[in-house]
Motif scaffolding. Structure first.
Motif, mmCIF file in Angstrom:
data_model
loop_
_atom_site.group_PDB
_atom_site.id
_atom_site.type_symbol
_atom_site.label_atom_id
_atom_site.label_comp_id
_atom_site.label_asym_id
_atom_site.label_seq_id
_atom_site.Cartn_x
_atom_site.Cartn_y
_atom_site.Cartn_z
ATOM 1 N N LEU A 112 0.823 -1.207 0.000
ATOM 2 C CA LEU A 112 0.000 0.000 0.000
ATOM 3 C C LEU A 112 0.861 1.263 0.000
ATOM 4 O O LEU A 112 0.427 2.313 -0.470
ATOM 5 C CB LEU A 112 -0.923 -0.009 1.217
ATOM 6 C CG LEU A 112 -2.015 -1.090 1.183
ATOM 7 C CD1 LEU A 112 -2.617 -1.281 2.567
ATOM 8 C CD2 LEU A 112 -3.103 -0.730 0.184
ATOM 9 N N ILE A 113 2.087 1.167 0.524
ATOM 10 C CA ILE A 113 3.006 2.309 0.493
ATOM 11 C C ILE A 113 3.649 2.443 -0.878
ATOM 12 O O ILE A 113 3.749 3.547 -1.439
ATOM 13 C CB ILE A 113 4.083 2.156 1.586
ATOM 14 C CG1 ILE A 113 3.465 2.319 2.979
ATOM 15 C CG2 ILE A 113 5.202 3.183 1.393
ATOM 16 C CD1 ILE A 113 4.414 1.997 4.108
ATOM 17 N N TYR A 114 4.076 1.308 -1.474
ATOM 18 C CA TYR A 114 4.814 1.353 -2.726
ATOM 19 C C TYR A 114 3.923 1.621 -3.935
ATOM 20 O O TYR A 114 4.380 2.190 -4.933
ATOM 21 C CB TYR A 114 5.568 0.037 -2.937
ATOM 22 C CG TYR A 114 6.650 -0.231 -1.916
ATOM 23 C CD1 TYR A 114 7.371 0.815 -1.341
ATOM 24 C CD2 TYR A 114 6.953 -1.529 -1.511
ATOM 25 C CE1 TYR A 114 8.353 0.575 -0.403
ATOM 26 C CE2 TYR A 114 7.939 -1.778 -0.569
ATOM 27 C CZ TYR A 114 8.631 -0.727 -0.020
ATOM 28 O OH TYR A 114 9.614 -0.964 0.912
ATOM 29 N N VAL A 115 2.667 1.187 -3.869
ATOM 30 C CA VAL A 115 1.748 1.351 -5.001
ATOM 31 C C VAL A 115 0.820 2.525 -4.694
ATOM 32 O O VAL A 115 0.051 2.480 -3.725
ATOM 33 C CB VAL A 115 0.929 0.067 -5.251
ATOM 34 C CG1 VAL A 115 0.005 0.250 -6.451
ATOM 35 C CG2 VAL A 115 1.862 -1.122 -5.481
ATOM 36 N N ASP A 116 0.893 3.565 -5.510
ATOM 37 C CA ASP A 116 0.145 4.794 -5.223
ATOM 38 C C ASP A 116 -1.359 4.623 -5.394
ATOM 39 O O ASP A 116 -2.147 5.110 -4.589
ATOM 40 C CB ASP A 116 0.634 5.934 -6.130
ATOM 41 C CG ASP A 116 2.060 6.359 -5.803
ATOM 42 O OD1 ASP A 116 2.458 6.174 -4.634
ATOM 43 O OD2 ASP A 116 2.765 6.849 -6.698
ATOM 44 N N ASP A 117 -1.774 3.929 -6.467
ATOM 45 C CA ASP A 117 -3.203 3.789 -6.753
ATOM 46 C C ASP A 117 -3.831 2.784 -5.791
ATOM 47 O O ASP A 117 -3.381 1.634 -5.717
ATOM 48 C CB ASP A 117 -3.403 3.334 -8.195
ATOM 49 C CG ASP A 117 -4.873 3.247 -8.558
ATOM 50 O OD1 ASP A 117 -5.528 4.292 -8.613
ATOM 51 O OD2 ASP A 117 -5.371 2.120 -8.766
ATOM 52 N N PRO A 118 -4.874 3.155 -5.038
ATOM 53 C CA PRO A 118 -5.463 2.229 -4.051
ATOM 54 C C PRO A 118 -6.010 0.957 -4.683
ATOM 55 O O PRO A 118 -5.826 -0.131 -4.134
ATOM 56 C CB PRO A 118 -6.581 3.054 -3.405
ATOM 57 C CG PRO A 118 -6.203 4.479 -3.636
ATOM 58 C CD PRO A 118 -5.491 4.498 -4.945
ATOM 59 N N LEU A 119 -6.688 1.084 -5.832
ATOM 60 C CA LEU A 119 -7.247 -0.105 -6.479
ATOM 61 C C LEU A 119 -6.136 -1.049 -6.926
ATOM 62 O O LEU A 119 -6.227 -2.267 -6.723
ATOM 63 C CB LEU A 119 -8.107 0.308 -7.673
ATOM 64 C CG LEU A 119 -8.693 -0.842 -8.505
ATOM 65 C CD1 LEU A 119 -9.563 -1.749 -7.641
ATOM 66 C CD2 LEU A 119 -9.484 -0.292 -9.691
ATOM 67 N N ALA A 120 -5.080 -0.494 -7.514
ATOM 68 C CA ALA A 120 -3.962 -1.330 -7.950
ATOM 69 C C ALA A 120 -3.298 -2.008 -6.759
ATOM 70 O O ALA A 120 -2.891 -3.179 -6.843
ATOM 71 C CB ALA A 120 -2.940 -0.483 -8.714
ATOM 72 N N ALA A 121 -3.181 -1.293 -5.639
ATOM 73 C CA ALA A 121 -2.573 -1.890 -4.445
ATOM 74 C C ALA A 121 -3.406 -3.056 -3.936
ATOM 75 O O ALA A 121 -2.863 -4.105 -3.564
ATOM 76 C CB ALA A 121 -2.422 -0.826 -3.361
ATOM 77 N N LEU A 122 -4.730 -2.899 -3.900
ATOM 78 C CA LEU A 122 -5.600 -3.994 -3.462
ATOM 79 C C LEU A 122 -5.512 -5.177 -4.426
ATOM 80 O O LEU A 122 -5.523 -6.342 -3.989
ATOM 81 C CB LEU A 122 -7.040 -3.503 -3.354
ATOM 82 C CG LEU A 122 -7.317 -2.434 -2.294
ATOM 83 C CD1 LEU A 122 -8.778 -2.003 -2.336
ATOM 84 C CD2 LEU A 122 -6.953 -2.923 -0.906
ATOM 85 N N LEU A 123 -5.423 -4.897 -5.720
ATOM 86 C CA LEU A 123 -5.279 -5.972 -6.704
ATOM 87 C C LEU A 123 -3.992 -6.760 -6.471
ATOM 88 O O LEU A 123 -3.985 -7.998 -6.532
ATOM 89 C CB LEU A 123 -5.292 -5.398 -8.123
ATOM 90 C CG LEU A 123 -6.650 -5.048 -8.715
ATOM 91 C CD1 LEU A 123 -6.476 -4.298 -10.034
ATOM 92 C CD2 LEU A 123 -7.476 -6.311 -8.951
ATOM 93 N N VAL A 124 -2.910 -6.054 -6.215
ATOM 94 C CA VAL A 124 -1.630 -6.729 -5.974
ATOM 95 C C VAL A 124 -1.710 -7.588 -4.713
ATOM 96 O O VAL A 124 -1.244 -8.737 -4.694
ATOM 97 C CB VAL A 124 -0.491 -5.693 -5.857
ATOM 98 C CG1 VAL A 124 0.807 -6.369 -5.408
ATOM 99 C CG2 VAL A 124 -0.268 -4.992 -7.188
#
Length: 255
Positions: A112-124
């Motif tokens: 969640l820190i490294y990926v700026d986009d919240p949706l992309a972070a949840l997907l990862v």
């Protein structure tokens, strides 16, 4: 249809019995309603507040299906690459195992820190937990091909890609579906746990946010309503995989 009804009748009767017992326990005062609300009360809240639950449910399903699609694609490609290049497997498989054995709640804050986009972070986050079962299942299926048939393909000088396309992948279908059955449930779990870790708020939030909101307000009926939608999503995913399995390989396995 009659066979399907007969097959699922015991489970349906058990759930009905548990639901009636739950309803009685709550209404009779055997269990305080503020601790265990009656199923009828949960259903009423779900109907009354469905306008609030529906977008959250859709968001959770979007993350789940997106992560599951990525896990299927990367799992199939990774298993095929490992089957064709054992040296690549020896180099990369330990990394995949490390991702699998590391608890999601431990790495979700970093993602969640490294990926700026919240949706992309949840997907990862959801992809991390759904990927390995599909990879491991498909890889086991690719390795389970009949040795005699493999020798026949070598005798006819089939290329590695031809061997993969016409021998290994068709035989790996049951193993892939077994991994998909596990991965589908884990993708949903990953989507919910990742949102818990994110503590997301705003218009793009899922059922985990509805659970958190209800928990902070000690609103037990809303908590159970959100939990019911999560459970229904998981059961729906498992039913979809079972249907895919029956349509794809059922006639070869007597299903």
């Amino acid at each position: 249809m009659k066979q399907a009804l007969k097959h699922w009748a015991p489970a349906a009767l058990l759930l009905l019995g548990l639901g009636l017992l739950w309803e009685w326990a709550s209404r009779s005062g055997a269990v305080p309603p503020y601790l265990l609300p009656a199923p009828s009360r949960i259903a009423a809240v779900l109907v009354e507040d469905f306008a609030s639950f529906a977008p959250a449910w859709g968001f959770t399903l979007k993350v789940t299906f997106g992560a599951l699609g990525l896990a299927c694609l990367s799992g199939l490609l990774g298993a095929a690459a490992f089957a064709l290049a054992p040296a690549l497997e020896r180099a990369l498989l330990p990394l995949a195992v490390a991702l699998q054995v590391t608890p999601l709640v431990a790495i979700a804050p970093l993602i969640l820190i490294y990926v700026d986009d919240p949706l992309a972070a949840l997907l990862v986050c959801a992809w991390v937990v759904a990927f390995f079962p599909i990879l491991a299942g498909t890889l086991a299926g690719l390795r389970a091909a009949d040795a005699g048939l493999q020798e026949l393909f070598r005798l006819y000088r089939a290329s590695p890609l031809q061997r993969l396309r016409w021998l290994l992948l068709p035989g790996a279908a049951p193993y892939f579906l077994a991994g998909l059955r596990v991965g589908a449930g884990l993708a949903l779990i990953g989507a919910v746990v990742a949102e818990f870790a994110a503590g997301a708020a705003g218009h793009q939030t899922g059922l985990a946010s509805r659970l958190l909101e209800a928990m902070f307000r000690t609103d037990m009926p809303r908590m159970f309503a959100a939990l019911f939608l999560i459970m229904a999503s998981g059961l729906g995913l498992q039913a979809a995989v079972a249907l895919l399995e029956r349509l794809w390989i059922g006639r070869w396995h007597g299903r």
